[in-house]
Design an enzyme around this catalytic site. Sequence first.
Site, PDB file in Angstrom:
ATOM      1  N   ASP A   1       0.816  -1.220   0.000  1.00 27.46           N
ATOM      2  CA  ASP A   1       0.000   0.000   0.000  1.00 27.46           C
ATOM      3  C   ASP A   1       0.852   1.273   0.000  1.00 27.46           C
ATOM      4  OD1 ASP A   1      -2.026  -1.835   0.317  1.00 27.46           O
ATOM      5  OD2 ASP A   1      -2.895  -0.869   2.089  1.00 27.46           O
TER       6      ASP A   1
ATOM      7  N   HIS B   1       3.771  -2.249   3.046  1.00 25.29           N
ATOM      8  CA  HIS B   1       3.773  -0.895   2.485  1.00 25.29           C
ATOM      9  C   HIS B   1       5.055  -0.646   1.697  1.00 25.29           C
ATOM     10  CE1 HIS B   1       1.029  -0.856   5.899  1.00 25.29           C
ATOM     11  NE2 HIS B   1       0.356   0.056   5.231  1.00 25.29           N
TER      12      HIS B   1
HETATM   13 ZN    ZN Z   1      -2.378   3.150   3.423  1.00 22.29          ZN
END
Ligand code: ZN
Length: 278
Positions: free
Chosen positions: A98, A243
């Site tokens: 992400d 991430h």
């Molecule tokens: Zn996020």
Amino acid sequence: MKKDQLLTRRRALLAGAAAAGAAGTAGVLAAGRGHGPARPAAPAAGAQAQSPLKPSAYRLQPLTGYGTPGTGPRRPAVRSEPILRMSGRGRTMMLTFDDGPDPHYTPEILDTLAEYDVHATFFVCGEMAGYYKDLLSRMADEGHVVGNHTWSHPLLTKLSRSRVRAEMESTCEIVEKTYGEPPRWFRAPYGAWNRAVFQLGAELGMEPLAWTVDSLDWTTPGTATIVDRVEDGAAPGVVVLSHDAGGDRSQTVRALRTYLPQLLDSGYHLTVPRRQQV
Ligand code: ZN
């Protein structure tokens, strides 16, 4: 507004959102903790080649709360909870990244995925996608799935419906332009979902996808800890959250280099989501 002013404002917003997330935000259905994408210092010009997406053949398993059946591939059913895991036979898992793309960490992650011939899903922020269009082209070229993670990573449950729509819609547009097709998957920042988010996502042709295992890599707990979390959480159908932007993600990059070959050695097949047949 100048860009540095925007950055300052966004950091303040993100700090507030993190606090709200920690306190337990009303309407949050899937646990997600505060973090936000780092803003790049300078946009990079990028190539904009486009290529079709070739997702692998795995279905996602809905939890509860299906609404009325969807009317077609661009209008999925309106859910009341996000999808948390996949269905399917065998030892299949999904890796998701992400907040990117990021010019430093995303290419390193893509290099590792390419080395092992594994596809992953990248929930990008529209603003970042606009800066690093070449990375979305690369994701398309290499068979990865790109999902929508809003334009600027706000806490959607605090926004008006029209602002939620704008966050989603602008990101759909830039993904379509740079990746080659509109996103079919949406993930709410901080895992903060509500009815408007589900409805608007469905209107824009996206399914809500959360995660099963949170690596908590954004807390930079150490590479070994990230590896342990992913490997301890490994199970058929698991969706892993990591991430590729939003801070120092060197631990995320190194952890992937360790757990990916180990998951493959354990017989796991890493794949990307495919739209549920409704
Ligand atoms: Zn996020």
